[in-house]
Design a protein around this motif. Structure first.
Motif, PDB file in Angstrom:
ATOM      1  N   GLN A  96      39.006  53.503  75.701  1.00 49.70           N
ATOM      2  CA  GLN A  96      39.730  53.120  76.922  1.00 49.70           C
ATOM      3  C   GLN A  96      38.859  52.330  77.889  1.00 49.70           C
ATOM      4  O   GLN A  96      39.370  51.631  78.754  1.00 49.70           O
ATOM      5  CB  GLN A  96      40.237  54.373  77.616  1.00 49.70           C
ATOM      6  N   ASN A  97      37.531  52.461  77.755  1.00 47.27           N
ATOM      7  CA  ASN A  97      36.671  51.737  78.700  1.00 47.27           C
ATOM      8  C   ASN A  97      36.355  50.311  78.244  1.00 47.27           C
ATOM      9  O   ASN A  97      35.570  49.621  78.889  1.00 47.27           O
ATOM     10  CB  ASN A  97      35.375  52.513  78.973  1.00 47.27           C
ATOM     11  N   ILE A  98      36.959  49.868  77.152  1.00 51.92           N
ATOM     12  CA  ILE A  98      36.801  48.457  76.777  1.00 51.92           C
ATOM     13  C   ILE A  98      37.548  47.638  77.836  1.00 51.92           C
ATOM     14  O   ILE A  98      38.716  47.876  78.104  1.00 51.92           O
ATOM     15  CB  ILE A  98      37.354  48.194  75.359  1.00 51.92           C
ATOM     16  N   ARG A  99      36.824  46.679  78.445  1.00 49.26           N
ATOM     17  CA  ARG A  99      37.403  46.055  79.644  1.00 49.26           C
ATOM     18  C   ARG A  99      37.967  44.650  79.414  1.00 49.26           C
ATOM     19  O   ARG A  99      38.750  44.148  80.219  1.00 49.26           O
ATOM     20  CB  ARG A  99      36.369  45.994  80.758  1.00 49.26           C
ATOM     21  N   LEU A 100      37.542  44.023  78.318  1.00 45.37           N
ATOM     22  CA  LEU A 100      37.967  42.640  78.076  1.00 45.37           C
ATOM     23  C   LEU A 100      37.807  42.360  76.583  1.00 45.37           C
ATOM     24  O   LEU A 100      36.951  42.971  75.941  1.00 45.37           O
ATOM     25  CB  LEU A 100      37.040  41.705  78.870  1.00 45.37           C
ATOM     26  N   ALA A 101      38.603  41.437  76.051  1.00 45.74           N
ATOM     27  CA  ALA A 101      38.412  41.066  74.635  1.00 45.74           C
ATOM     28  C   ALA A 101      38.805  39.619  74.426  1.00 45.74           C
ATOM     29  O   ALA A 101      39.669  39.086  75.128  1.00 45.74           O
ATOM     30  CB  ALA A 101      39.243  41.962  73.727  1.00 45.74           C
ATOM     31  N   ILE A 102      38.158  39.002  73.466  1.00 45.88           N
ATOM     32  CA  ILE A 102      38.620  37.707  72.958  1.00 45.88           C
ATOM     33  C   ILE A 102      39.475  38.014  71.734  1.00 45.88           C
ATOM     34  O   ILE A 102      39.027  38.720  70.814  1.00 45.88           O
ATOM     35  CB  ILE A 102      37.430  36.806  72.535  1.00 45.88           C
ATOM     36  N   HIS A 103      40.682  37.474  71.724  1.00 45.40           N
ATOM     37  CA  HIS A 103      41.581  37.661  70.585  1.00 45.40           C
ATOM     38  C   HIS A 103      41.613  36.348  69.807  1.00 45.40           C
ATOM     39  O   HIS A 103      41.954  35.302  70.361  1.00 45.40           O
ATOM     40  CB  HIS A 103      42.990  38.015  71.103  1.00 45.40           C
ATOM     41  N   ALA A 104      41.230  36.412  68.538  1.00 42.21           N
ATOM     42  CA  ALA A 104      41.279  35.224  67.664  1.00 42.21           C
ATOM     43  C   ALA A 104      42.317  35.501  66.577  1.00 42.21           C
ATOM     44  O   ALA A 104      41.997  36.095  65.540  1.00 42.21           O
ATOM     45  CB  ALA A 104      39.905  34.957  67.064  1.00 42.21           C
ATOM     46  N   PRO A 105      43.581  35.110  66.819  1.00 41.24           N
ATOM     47  CA  PRO A 105      44.648  35.517  65.889  1.00 41.24           C
ATOM     48  C   PRO A 105      44.554  34.865  64.517  1.00 41.24           C
ATOM     49  O   PRO A 105      45.142  35.380  63.567  1.00 41.24           O
ATOM     50  CB  PRO A 105      45.941  35.095  66.610  1.00 41.24           C
ATOM     51  N   THR A 106      43.828  33.750  64.396  1.00 42.56           N
ATOM     52  CA  THR A 106      43.789  33.058  63.092  1.00 42.56           C
ATOM     53  C   THR A 106      42.707  33.608  62.160  1.00 42.56           C
ATOM     54  O   THR A 106      42.654  33.238  60.990  1.00 42.56           O
ATOM     55  CB  THR A 106      43.526  31.551  63.270  1.00 42.56           C
ATOM     56  N   SER A 132      41.412  39.073  65.065  1.00 43.06           N
ATOM     57  CA  SER A 132      40.236  39.880  65.400  1.00 43.06           C
ATOM     58  C   SER A 132      40.055  39.931  66.908  1.00 43.06           C
ATOM     59  O   SER A 132      40.498  39.041  67.643  1.00 43.06           O
ATOM     60  CB  SER A 132      38.986  39.324  64.720  1.00 43.06           C
ATOM     61  N   LEU A 133      39.410  41.009  67.332  1.00 37.85           N
ATOM     62  CA  LEU A 133      39.095  41.203  68.749  1.00 37.85           C
ATOM     63  C   LEU A 133      37.589  41.320  68.901  1.00 37.85           C
ATOM     64  O   LEU A 133      36.954  42.109  68.183  1.00 37.85           O
ATOM     65  CB  LEU A 133      39.713  42.500  69.276  1.00 37.85           C
ATOM     66  N   THR A 134      37.020  40.543  69.806  1.00 32.85           N
ATOM     67  CA  THR A 134      35.618  40.751  70.177  1.00 32.85           C
ATOM     68  C   THR A 134      35.635  41.372  71.558  1.00 32.85           C
ATOM     69  O   THR A 134      36.194  40.790  72.498  1.00 32.85           O
ATOM     70  CB  THR A 134      34.861  39.405  70.212  1.00 32.85           C
ATOM     71  N   VAL A 135      35.071  42.565  71.681  1.00 29.71           N
ATOM     72  CA  VAL A 135      35.317  43.365  72.886  1.00 29.71           C
ATOM     73  C   VAL A 135      34.073  43.474  73.765  1.00 29.71           C
ATOM     74  O   VAL A 135      32.933  43.372  73.287  1.00 29.71           O
ATOM     75  CB  VAL A 135      35.825  44.779  72.517  1.00 29.71           C
ATOM     76  N   ALA A 136      34.345  43.717  75.054  1.00 27.61           N
ATOM     77  CA  ALA A 136      33.272  43.912  76.041  1.00 27.61           C
ATOM     78  C   ALA A 136      33.341  45.328  76.569  1.00 27.61           C
ATOM     79  O   ALA A 136      34.391  45.771  77.045  1.00 27.61           O
ATOM     80  CB  ALA A 136      33.449  42.924  77.189  1.00 27.61           C
ATOM     81  N   LEU A 137      32.190  46.023  76.508  1.00 28.02           N
ATOM     82  CA  LEU A 137      32.138  47.398  77.022  1.00 28.02           C
ATOM     83  C   LEU A 137      31.641  47.458  78.456  1.00 28.02           C
ATOM     84  O   LEU A 137      31.885  48.426  79.162  1.00 28.02           O
ATOM     85  CB  LEU A 137      31.204  48.237  76.138  1.00 28.02           C
ATOM     86  N   ASP A 138      30.895  46.431  78.884  1.00 28.15           N
ATOM     87  CA  ASP A 138      30.371  46.458  80.256  1.00 28.15           C
ATOM     88  C   ASP A 138      30.409  45.051  80.853  1.00 28.15           C
ATOM     89  O   ASP A 138      30.857  44.090  80.200  1.00 28.15           O
ATOM     90  CB  ASP A 138      28.956  47.056  80.288  1.00 28.15           C
ATOM     91  N   ALA A 139      29.934  44.946  82.084  1.00 20.68           N
ATOM     92  CA  ALA A 139      30.052  43.669  82.795  1.00 20.68           C
ATOM     93  C   ALA A 139      29.239  42.571  82.117  1.00 20.68           C
ATOM     94  O   ALA A 139      29.661  41.403  82.059  1.00 20.68           O
ATOM     95  CB  ALA A 139      29.579  43.855  84.237  1.00 20.68           C
ATOM     96  N   ALA A 140      28.071  42.937  81.562  1.00 20.02           N
ATOM     97  CA  ALA A 140      27.242  41.920  80.897  1.00 20.02           C
ATOM     98  C   ALA A 140      27.948  41.402  79.648  1.00 20.02           C
ATOM     99  O   ALA A 140      27.961  40.191  79.376  1.00 20.02           O
ATOM    100  CB  ALA A 140      25.882  42.518  80.530  1.00 20.02           C
ATOM    101  N   ASP A 141      28.562  42.321  78.881  1.00 17.43           N
ATOM    102  CA  ASP A 141      29.322  41.888  77.686  1.00 17.43           C
ATOM    103  C   ASP A 141      30.474  40.970  78.107  1.00 17.43           C
ATOM    104  O   ASP A 141      30.770  39.977  77.438  1.00 17.43           O
ATOM    105  CB  ASP A 141      29.966  43.084  76.972  1.00 17.43           C
TER     106      ASP A 141
END
Ligand code: GLY
Length: 350
Positions: free
Chosen positions: A132-142, A88-97
Motif C-alpha cells: 500500500q505504500n507504493i506511491r507512484l508507478a510507470i505503467h508500460a502496457p506494451t 509492467s509496472l515500475t514502482v516507487a517506494l519513496d520520494a527518491a524512487d
C-alpha cells in the motif's frame, strides 16, 4: 550441397539462430554439452526495455524496443504459447524512487516512447497484491513476459532440422563448417580472444502460490530496494523473483545472503509473498559487455559472434536471430548496428 553452419552454444540465442538458419537453407550443427541449461534456464523472462531504461542508455533502449516489437510474431512462430504476462509496472517506494521514475519517464518521452504514470490509487486498483505504500508507478502496457523454460523447450522442438552435438568446443579452428556463430554466453571470451564478455552472476527464486495465499500480480513488477533492483515476473500461478548481480567469476552457487535479500526486497513490493512456497533457488551467469549492449557481428570471414546480452538475452533473442540471419546472407540489419563488435578496439575486424 547445402552451406554448413556450426552454432557454438545452445542457450536461447544459439537455438534461435540455429532454427532460423535451418529454415533458411543451412545445414546446421549446434554444439553444447548441456543444452539450454545456462542463463536461459535461470532467467526471469521479462521483456521490458522501457522499464529497464535509464537516461544515457538510448542505444540499448532502441535495440530492446525493436526486439520487443518482433516478439509477438517470433512467439507465434514457435507454435506454442510462451507468454505469461503483458504490461509492467515500475514502482516507487519513496520520494527518491519517485524522482527517478519521473526522470525515466521524461527520458522515455524524449526518445519517443509513451508510458503512463499511475497514482497510488490506480496502482492498487490494477494490482491489489502490491504494497500500500507504493506511491507512484510507470505503467508500460506494451511490455511482455515469457516463460523462459517453455521458450527453451519450444526452440528445441522447432529445431528438428538441426543436428545437436553434446560436445564442448575449445577451438574454433577444429570445427569443419563454412560459417560459425559463437553464441556461447559467458563462455564466449574463452573461444574468442579479446572479446570483452564477462560473467555476471544472478540468483533468482521461483515461488508457487499456496491455496491460502493471495494471487500474484498479473503484470511484471519492478522496483528498487536499498539500491538493489528487484522484479517479480508472473509465471502461471506463481512468480519468479530476481535477481542479484555479482561479479564472482564462474561461481553459480546460491548464497544465503542472496536468497535473504531477494525475499526481503520482494516483500517490500508484495507483502504477502511470505505465504508462497519457495519452490526453487538458482543462479546463472549473464554474459555482460562493458557498455551493456550485446556483441552481434562478423569478426572474420568465417566467424560471427552473438553474445554479451547481459540482462537482456531473452528480450533480444528475436532481433539477434534477425541480425545473424542478415549477416549470413551478407547483409547487415540496420536496427542492430549498435551491437557491432567493431566498437571494441581489441576485437578482430573482418
Ligand atoms: N533480466 C534481468 C536480469 O538479468 O536480472
Amino acid at each position: 550441397m547445402l552451406p554448413t553452419l556450426a552454432v557454438v552454444g545452445g542457450g536461447v540465442i544459439g537455438l534461435a539462430v540455429a532454427v532460423r538458419a535451418a529454415r533458411e537453407g543451412w545445414s546446421v550443427r549446434l554444439y553444447d554439452p548441456a543444452l539450454g541449461s545456462g542463463a536461459s534456464w535461470v532467467a526471469g523472462g521479462m521483456l521490458a526495455p522501457l522499464s529497464e531504461a535509464w537516461p544515457g542508455e538510448h542505444r540499448l533502449l532502441t535495440l530492446g524496443a525493436h526486439s520487443l516489437e518482433r516478439w509477438p510474431e517470433f512467439g507465434r512462430s514457435l507454435g506454442t504459447n510462451v507468454f505469461t504476462a503483458s504490461g509492467s509496472l515500475t514502482v516507487a517506494l519513496d520520494a527518491a524512487d519517485a524522482a527517478d521514475l519521473r526522470t525515466v519517464a521524461e527520458f522515455l518521452g524524449q526518445q519517443g516512447f509513451s508510458v503512463e504514470m499511475l497514482s497510488r490509487a490506480q496502482i492498487r486498483e490494477l494490482e491489489p497484491s502490491l504494497a500500500q505504500n507504493i506511491r507512484l508507478a510507470i505503467h508500460a502496457p506494451t511490455e511482455l513476459a515469457v516463460d523462459n523454460r517453455a521458450l527453451v523447450t519450444a526452440l528445441r522442438e522447432a529445431a528438428s532440422q538441426v543436428e545437436f552435438l553434446a560436445e564442448e568446443v575449445t577451438d574454433l579452428e577444429a570445427i569443419n563448417a563454412d560459417q560459425i556463430v559463437v553464441a556461447a554466453g559467458a563462455n564466449t571470451a574463452s573461444l574468442l580472444a579479446g572479446m570483452p564478455v564477462r560473467a555476471v552472476k544472478g540468483e533468482i527464486l521461483r515461488l508457487r502460490r499456496r491455496p491460502s495465499a493471495p494471487p500474484p500480480p498479473t503484470r511484471t513488477v519492478r522496483g528498487s530496494v536499498h539500491g538493489r533492483p528487484i522484479y517479480l515476473v508472473p509465471r502461471g500461478d506463481g512468480l519468479v523473483v530476481g535477481a542479484t548481480q555479482h561479479e564472482t567469476g564462474r561461481d553459480t552457487q546460491v548464497t544465503v545472503a542472496g536468497v535473504r535479500d531477494l525475499i526481503a526486497d520482494a516483500e517490500r513490493l508484495m507483502p504477502s509473498i511470505g505465504e508462497y512456497e519457495l519452490h526453487e533457488c538458482s543462479a546463472g551467469l549473464r554474459p555482460a559487455s562493458p557498455d551493456g549492449l550485446p556483441v552481434i557481428g562478423r569478426i572474420s570471414d568465417r566467424v560471427i559472434v552473438a553474445s554479451g546480452h547481459g540482462r537482456n538475452g531473452i528480450l533480444l533473442t528475436p532481433i539477434t536471430a534477425d541480425a545473424v540471419s542478415a549477416l549470413l546472407a551478407g547483409d547487415v540489419l540496420p536496427e542492430a548496428k549498435a551491437a557491432d563488435p567493431s566498437r571494441f578496439e581489441k576485437v578482430a575486424h573482418p
